[in-house]
Design a protein around this motif. Structure first.
Motif, PDB file in Angstrom:
ATOM      1  N   ASN A  81       0.786  -1.300   0.187  1.00  0.00           N
ATOM      2  CA  ASN A  81       0.121   0.048   0.125  1.00  0.00           C
ATOM      3  C   ASN A  81       0.789   1.150   0.044  1.00  0.00           C
ATOM      4  O   ASN A  81       1.632   1.326   0.825  1.00  0.00           O
ATOM      5  CB  ASN A  81      -0.948  -0.100   1.296  1.00  0.00           C
ATOM      6  N   GLN A  82       0.869   2.122  -1.232  1.00  0.00           N
ATOM      7  CA  GLN A  82       1.644   3.322  -1.089  1.00  0.00           C
ATOM      8  C   GLN A  82       1.338   4.270   0.214  1.00  0.00           C
ATOM      9  O   GLN A  82       2.308   4.714   0.407  1.00  0.00           O
ATOM     10  CB  GLN A  82       1.196   3.965  -2.353  1.00  0.00           C
ATOM     11  N   GLU A  83       0.458   4.425   0.465  1.00  0.00           N
ATOM     12  CA  GLU A  83      -0.062   5.421   1.382  1.00  0.00           C
ATOM     13  C   GLU A  83       0.622   4.708   2.952  1.00  0.00           C
ATOM     14  O   GLU A  83       1.288   5.613   3.581  1.00  0.00           O
ATOM     15  CB  GLU A  83      -1.488   5.466   1.893  1.00  0.00           C
TER      16      GLU A  83
ATOM     17  N   GLN B 116       3.341   2.904   2.963  1.00  0.00           N
ATOM     18  CA  GLN B 116       4.756   3.099   2.727  1.00  0.00           C
ATOM     19  C   GLN B 116       5.301   4.496   3.062  1.00  0.00           C
ATOM     20  O   GLN B 116       6.180   4.890   3.501  1.00  0.00           O
ATOM     21  CB  GLN B 116       5.212   2.697   1.295  1.00  0.00           C
ATOM     22  N   HIS B 117       4.510   5.514   2.579  1.00  0.00           N
ATOM     23  CA  HIS B 117       4.793   6.599   2.624  1.00  0.00           C
ATOM     24  C   HIS B 117       4.595   7.404   3.932  1.00  0.00           C
ATOM     25  O   HIS B 117       5.840   8.110   4.369  1.00  0.00           O
ATOM     26  CB  HIS B 117       3.680   7.527   1.767  1.00  0.00           C
TER      27      HIS B 117
ATOM     28  N   SER C  78       8.649   9.526  -6.387  1.00  0.00           N
ATOM     29  CA  SER C  78       7.407   9.520  -5.568  1.00  0.00           C
ATOM     30  C   SER C  78       7.586  10.077  -4.225  1.00  0.00           C
ATOM     31  O   SER C  78       8.803  10.154  -3.970  1.00  0.00           O
ATOM     32  CB  SER C  78       6.492   8.044  -5.387  1.00  0.00           C
TER      33      SER C  78
ATOM     34  N   VAL D  73       7.325   8.709  -1.651  1.00  0.00           N
ATOM     35  CA  VAL D  73       8.018   7.671  -0.970  1.00  0.00           C
ATOM     36  C   VAL D  73       9.639   7.500  -1.249  1.00  0.00           C
ATOM     37  O   VAL D  73      10.374   7.427  -0.360  1.00  0.00           O
ATOM     38  CB  VAL D  73       7.625   6.131  -1.336  1.00  0.00           C
TER      39      VAL D  73
END
Length: 944
Positions: free
Chosen positions: A875-877, A879-880, A918, A920
């Motif tokens: 999940n990118q969120e 990770q960020h 990105s 991240v």
């Protein structure tokens, strides 16, 4: 000596002889630091009760003053600081706190004296010097303002009292300016000290409506929240003179007088509650006496010949608002007892007056209903059987005095009074029905050939039919009579009332499909006739109201509901009538809408209990097939399309005692039903539903406020709150939402409130401060431990948004707090949405409070694997958020950075840094760059 801030309680060395006092004081200090000001206050109070030394007492009182300042109760803050000063006149901290309280209360002249004393005691203290400069500036500004308005006030009165300026634009502008000036306290004080009340009296004496309105509205500003000016105004104008303005024929002037009297009552009641001190209250000997004088004059006005019907209604409205206790917790109901002894007969006289043909007293269509509501509130305010028995005795004696020996006119007056009681305190009405000959007279007069006699008797019969004690008697003796009146009556006014009586009796089974009083199809026929009369605009509104009364009963039947919502003309007529001057129709309209939307309380019976009841041959309630959810949703859509929201919005705005707490609850129930489906909420907002829900959520029955608050929560969740509640209105939404967090609310209400508060907390710092002020944080924290995963997640999301506020960050940073540990552990949970919320909170907190970064490794041994799991999440969120937390920890300390780089984090960050551009990759690259800066790692040969 340095002074801690106004909200910082003072420590003192422990006294071996008073360990319990010392411990409680320390407990209070800890609670204060955690933001639990109520808890701290309790601890300090307990310590005071343990025989503290004078020195301890001074400290505890000034600590209590600090709590009250935080709670924004400035009267109590001043009182506590004064008690500390009594113990020690040189207590500089208590002096400073009292000055802050006095400043907030607007007593600048007294606040500056305390600050001057502080500066003389500590000349080098910059806090005191700055506070003194600030308050001196405020005083100078006030003096400049006051001096500049001197000439303006004099000029305005000259224009208004100049006979040559009659009707000119100049005069109109002067009156508007005077009203505007009086809205500010400084301006009101200037008018008051410029002989303004006497000049305003001259304006009232002109008898010109425009000038009287200007005078009354200016007086509102003068008296608003100011007890001494209120008493002085009454002394100059005369209580009788002010009250008599209520009775004038001009409706606008009468309403303005009503508003002025309400403001005066509020000022006097506040005085009775708080007591008086200092120069502001110096001229008031006994505000309770002034209050009784005002009420006595209102009671006299009720039965005064020549008073307008509107004025009589306004007097009843004021008595409804002022006399009964606001809360049953208040033990003092002496004002109610006094009004019953002095004025019950006068109220009954209004309730028993006939509008048509006009009697000695001029009344409106709403007068009897207002009298009924006042009687009901007075009866409900009684505390014991002896008080209630006295009420019954006075009512019965009054009815007997008209019923016996006064001829037919007296009997009609008595029956009208019985109807009034049945609509209000029905226990008293039922007792009156049992008086010798009363019920027999009702039945006999129903057959009279005189319309006015039939009207009184039929209405009494209808009101009696709704009471359980009399329903069976009327079913046996009155149904045939009502049917005969309905079928053979020549006057629609009689037929429609007879029809309502039949409707009442026909709906005795309520929503129970298996208990119908009349034959199949009879209720549909009755409803059809009611709709026909409702749509006939040739009939006066007072008579059409009875058609709505009938529908309010008949819509218990689902077949009637279905036909009603299909009849667009009937719905349109219903909504138009709800907006008319016929205010007594409001409850019936609201009841019909509750029935159509099925927003009454209904619990599905337990199947096991149903089987048991059948086995025992007991009655089992049955739901109508057309009351199933799919039918209800369809009915809601049709009501929305017909414009139900705009009609209800107008009903909520009604300034009438007819809009009772029970009526408000019904409207709240309907609103909640209308917003149940998310796709309908836009329609509700567009037609003003959001604005209408706010007053419903702040005033009324507990159930009604809760339903309205839940409807507000649903709107706040699915729509943009800034558009739904524009301007300052958005801040009014917070309190109702916080009320849904209490434990007596359902899990669904808790969840929806948390979701709504999450949306609000993400909008602005001012909204976050409002949420904090309503003391929502401890309740939100409690729900973070809730077993239900959706509630737990919603509470964590809400806390994540609130973490942007300094006060919440302080709570997480407080020594001994486990709040940070909970967020770290939740960041490693299986629930992805919960992890996202917790990780978001960690990202915010570690960004704003670097000191928390060093505490993360201390709260749990699993912190590193939790952080790694966030960075490895698909999940990118997540990770960020994990990358931001890692970056904040690296930037906070080289020691933490070293720990991270010695683990698998280095490899994870290296992989992430090489990914596609990105947020991240940028955060991962920044982490590695900081590690290079610390000398913990070296860049590769290609410089990456």
């Amino acid at each position: 000596m340095t002074v801690s801030g106004p909200g910082t309680p003072e420590p003192r060395p422990a006294d071996p002889g008073a360990s319990s006092v010392e411990q409680l004081r320390k407990d209070g200090n800890e609670l204060f630091k955690c933001g639990d000001y109520e808890g701290a206050l309790t601890a300090y109070t307990q310590a005071l009760g343990l025989g503290a030394t004078p020195q301890d007492q001074a400290i505890l009182h000034r600590n209590r003053a600090a709590c009250h300042l935080k709670l924004e109760d400035y009267d109590k803050a001043e009182t506590e600081a004064s008690k500390a000063i009594e113990k020690d006149g040189g207590d500089v901290k208590a002096l400073y706190r009292r000055s802050q309280a006095l400043e907030k209360l607007g007593h600048l002249d007294q606040a500056v004296l305390d600050l001057q004393r502080c500066v003389s005691l500590e000349p080098k203290n910059k806090v005191f010097q700055e506070a003194l400069r600030n308050i001196a500036g405020q005083i100078q500004e006030k003096v400049r303002y006051m001096s500049s308005t001197d000439a303006k006030v004099e000029q305005m009165f000259q224009i208004l009292l100049d006979p040559q300026e009659k009707g000119t634009e100049k005069k109109q502008k002067a009156s508007q300016n005077l009203v505007v000036l009086a809205r500010e306290d400084a301006g009101a004080e200037k008018i008051f000290r410029s002989n303004g009340v006497q000049l305003l009296q001259r304006l009232l004496d002109t008898g010109e409506p425009d000038l009287m309105l200007a005078a009354l509205r200016t007086l509102v500003g003068i008296c608003s929240e100011h007890q001494s000016r209120t008493v002085a105004t009454l002394s100059v104008l005369g209580t009788r003179r002010v009250v008599s303005i209520l009775g004038v024929e001009n409706q606008a002037v009468s309403l303005a007088a009503c508003h002025l009297l309400q403001v005066m009552f509020d000022a006097l009641k506040e005085g009775v509650k708080k007591g008086f001190r200092g120069k502001e209250g110096a001229i008031i000997v006994d505000p309770a006496r002034e209050l009784k004088v005002l009420i006595s004059n209102l009671l006299e006005l009720l039965t005064e010949v020549g008073v307008s019907g509107q004025g009589r209604d306004s007097a009843l409205t004021l008595l409804i608002k002022v006399v009964p206790r606001k809360s049953p917790k208040d033990p003092n109901n002496s004002l109610t007892l006094w009004v019953i002894d002095q004025g019950l007969k006068k109220i009954l006289e209004v309730g028993g007056s006939l509008q048509d043909p006009p009697g000695e007293l001029t009344v409106t269509a709403n007068s009897r209903m207002s009298a009924s509501i006042l009687l009901s509130k007075l009866f409900d305010d009684l505390k014991c059987d002896a008080e209630r028995e006295n009420f019954h005795r006075l009512c019965e004696n009054y009815i007997k005095s008209w019923f016996e020996g006064q001829g037919l006119a007296g009997k009609l007056r008595a029956l009208q009074t019985v109807s009034c009681l049945l609509q209000g305190p029905c226990d008293a009405g039922n007792r009156a029905l049992e008086l010798n000959g009363v019920m027999e007279s009702v039945i006999a007069l129903c057959a009279s050939e005189q319309e006015e006699e039939q009207l009184v008797a039929v209405e009494a019969l209808i009101h009696a039919a709704g009471k359980a004690k009399r329903a069976s008697f009327i079913t046996a003796n009155g149904v045939s009579l009502l049917k005969d009146l309905y079928r053979r009556g020549e006057k629609d006014s009689i037929r429609i009332r007879a029809l309502v009586g039949l409707c009442k009796l026909g709906s005795a089974g309520g929503t129970d499909f298996s208990m119908k009083q009349f034959a199949e199809g009879s209720t549909l026929k009755l409803a059809k006739q009611c709709r026909k009369w409702l749509c006939n605009d040739q009939i006066d509104a007072g008579t059409r109201r009875w058609a709505v009364e009938g529908l309010a009963y008949l819509t218990f039947d689902a077949d009637v509901k279905e036909e009603f919502v299909e009849d667009e003309a009937a719905l349109k007529a219903l909504f138009q009538l709800s907006k008319s001057e016929e205010r007594s129709v409001l409850f019936a309209v609201a009841s019909a809408l509750v029935n159509c939307t099925n927003s009454y309380d209904y619990e599905e019976p337990d199947p096991k209990m149903v089987e048991l009841a059948k086995y025992a041959k007991q009655h089992v309630p049955e739901q109508h097939p057309k009351d199933k959810p799919s039918f209800v949703r369809a009915r809601v859509k049709k009501l929305l399309a017909a414009g139900v929201v705009s009609a209800m919005t107008c009903m909520v705005k009604t300034e009438s005692p007819v809009l009772t707490s029970s009526c408000r609850e019904l409207l709240s129930r309907v609103f909640l039903a209308l917003v149940e489906e998310s796709e309908d909420r836009g329609t509700v907002v567009a037609q003003g539903g959001g604005k209408a829900l706010l007053p419903l959520a702040l005033e009324g029955t507990d159930v009604g406020q809760m339903k309205a608050a839940q409807a507000l929560a649903k709107l706040t969740i699915t729509s943009n709150p800034e558009m739904t509640f524009p301007g300052e209105r958005i801040y009014e939404v917070v309190r109702p939402l916080v009320s849904l967090l209490h434990l007596n609310c359902s899990g669904l209400q808790n969840f929806e409130a948390l979701m709504a508060l999450t949306n609000l907390a993400g909008i602005s710092e001012r909204l976050r401060q409002k949420i904090l002020k309503e003391r929502a944080v401890p309740m939100i924290e409690g729900y973070m431990f809730e077993e239900h995963e959706m509630i737990r997640r919603a509470a964590t999301e809400c806390m994540c948004n609130l973490a942007m506020s300094k006060e919440v960050q302080d709570l997480f940073e407080a020594t001994g707090s486990d709040r940070l540990k909970l967020l770290v552990l939740y960041s490693g949970e299986d629930d992805e949405l919960l992890r996202r919320a917790a990780a978001g909170g960690l990202a915010v907190l570690t960004s704003t409070r670097p000191s928390l970064c060093s505490r993360i490794p201390q709260v749990t041994t699993h912190w590193l694997e939790i952080l790694q799991a966030l960075l490895l999440s698909p999940n990118q969120e997540l990770q960020h958020r994990g990358a931001v937390v890692a970056l904040n920890m690296v930037e906070a300390s080289s020691k933490i950075a070293s720990t991270l780089m010695e683990s698998e984090m280095l490899e994870i960050l290296s992989v992430l840094a090489k990914g596609k551009e990105s947020p991240v990759t940028r955060a991962a690259t920044a982490c590695l760059g900081k590690a290079v800066e610390y000398g913990l790692i070296r860049p590769s040969q290609d410089g990456k």
